[in-house]
Design a protein around this motif. Structure first.
Motif, mmCIF file in Angstrom:
data_model
loop_
_atom_site.group_PDB
_atom_site.id
_atom_site.type_symbol
_atom_site.label_atom_id
_atom_site.label_comp_id
_atom_site.label_asym_id
_atom_site.label_seq_id
_atom_site.Cartn_x
_atom_site.Cartn_y
_atom_site.Cartn_z
ATOM 1 N N VAL A 1 -3.159 4.453 4.119
ATOM 2 C CA VAL A 1 -3.674 3.475 3.162
ATOM 3 C C VAL A 1 -5.058 3.953 2.740
ATOM 4 N N LEU B 1 -7.604 -2.400 -0.858
ATOM 5 C CA LEU B 1 -6.715 -1.503 -0.132
ATOM 6 C C LEU B 1 -5.540 -1.093 -1.009
ATOM 7 N N TRP C 1 -1.873 1.137 -0.682
ATOM 8 C CA TRP C 1 -0.933 1.864 0.149
ATOM 9 C C TRP C 1 -0.622 3.225 -0.457
ATOM 10 N N PHE D 1 8.328 7.350 2.396
ATOM 11 C CA PHE D 1 8.136 6.670 1.126
ATOM 12 C C PHE D 1 6.731 6.952 0.603
ATOM 13 N N TYR E 1 -7.193 5.702 5.475
ATOM 14 C CA TYR E 1 -6.929 5.161 6.793
ATOM 15 C C TYR E 1 -5.496 5.466 7.214
ATOM 16 N N VAL F 1 3.293 -2.035 11.769
ATOM 17 C CA VAL F 1 3.225 -2.725 10.473
ATOM 18 C C VAL F 1 1.782 -3.180 10.294
ATOM 19 N N PHE F 2 0.904 -2.165 10.177
ATOM 20 C CA PHE F 2 -0.535 -2.379 9.999
ATOM 21 C C PHE F 2 -1.164 -3.085 11.201
ATOM 22 N N ASP F 3 -0.560 -2.911 12.373
ATOM 23 C CA ASP F 3 -1.114 -3.516 13.582
ATOM 24 C C ASP F 3 -2.423 -2.852 13.998
ATOM 25 N N TRP G 1 -5.443 0.296 13.105
ATOM 26 C CA TRP G 1 -6.061 1.096 12.061
ATOM 27 C C TRP G 1 -7.084 2.045 12.658
ATOM 28 N N GLY G 2 -7.214 3.204 12.029
ATOM 29 C CA GLY G 2 -8.299 4.097 12.390
ATOM 30 C C GLY G 2 -9.565 3.710 11.648
#
Lengths: 114, 110
Positions: A37, A45, A47, A59, A95, A100-102, A104-105
């Protein structure tokens, strides 16, 4: 504790290439889908790409299709984003996000400019 | 790619309740559910609620997510100064085969 650490960002000229990496720890990396993202300066943000736990399917957002390639190495707990034909509008913080976006860096900065 | 619709800004007073909305269509919000993310200035996003409206461990009970048809909402009760942040919703769009994000709502706590 889950940690995602991105690297590989930098300054690149238009038309150039970069390869981003995301090193994962503290989770069973091979069990989860991963996403890239991005966030342009001062913007929301956006994707970029998703890869499933096994590596397929993949995808892409329309604006990177054909230019970016997502991949992963489950043996090394690494996620990649190969970016080619970079444009000024690709300038952003990139990022990686797990599941499911749990998780993040901290992000890595990509600047495309001459 | 079409995104989800969020109000750009919401302002509420301390200890009040804010409800943030996120509108999509039957291919995304209406079908797949929504995740909610909080992003404080200078920090990466943090998951507040998953697609089943559940809070991850460590997320305040003051935050609750819901969905009705093609619109999702995030309600934050008893606003604190630390709630001031940007809030994003996102859903998988099964016609585009992509994740779509809302433009984000900037929550100001007065």
């Amino acid at each position: 504790e889950v940690q995602l650490v991105e690297s590989g960002g930098g300054l690149v000229q238009p038309g150039g290439s970069l390869r981003l990496s995301c090193a994962a720890s503290g989770l069973t990396f091979s069990s989860f889908g991963m996403n890239w993202v991005r966030q342009a300066p001062g913007k929301g943000l956006e994707w970029v790409s998703h890869i499933s736990s096994s590596g397929m399917p993949k995808f892409y957002a329309e604006y990177v299709k054909g230019r970016f390639t997502i991949s992963r190495d489950n043996a090394k707990n690494l996620l990649y984003l190969e970016m080619n034909d970079l444009r000024a509008e690709d300038t952003a913080v990139y990022y990686c996000a797990a599941k499911v976006f749990d998780y993040w860096g901290q992000g890595t900065v990509v600047t495309v400019s001459s | 790619q079409a995104g989800l619709t969020q109000p750009p800004s919401v302002s509420k007073g301390l200890r009040q309740t804010a409800t943030l909305t996120c509108t999509g269509n039957r291919n995304n919000v209406g079908n797949q559910g929504v995740v909610w993310l909080q992003q404080r200035q200078g920090h990466p996003p943090k998951l507040l609620a998953d697609r089943n409206n559940n809070r991850p461990s460590g997320i305040s009970e003051r935050m609750s997510a819901a969905r009705s048809g093609d619109t999702a909402s995030l309600t934050i009760a008893g606003l604190l100064a630390e709630d001031e942040a940007d809030y994003y919703c996102s859903a998988w769009d099964n016609s585009l085969n992509s994740w779509v994000f809302g433009g984000g709502t900037k929550l100001t706590v007065l």
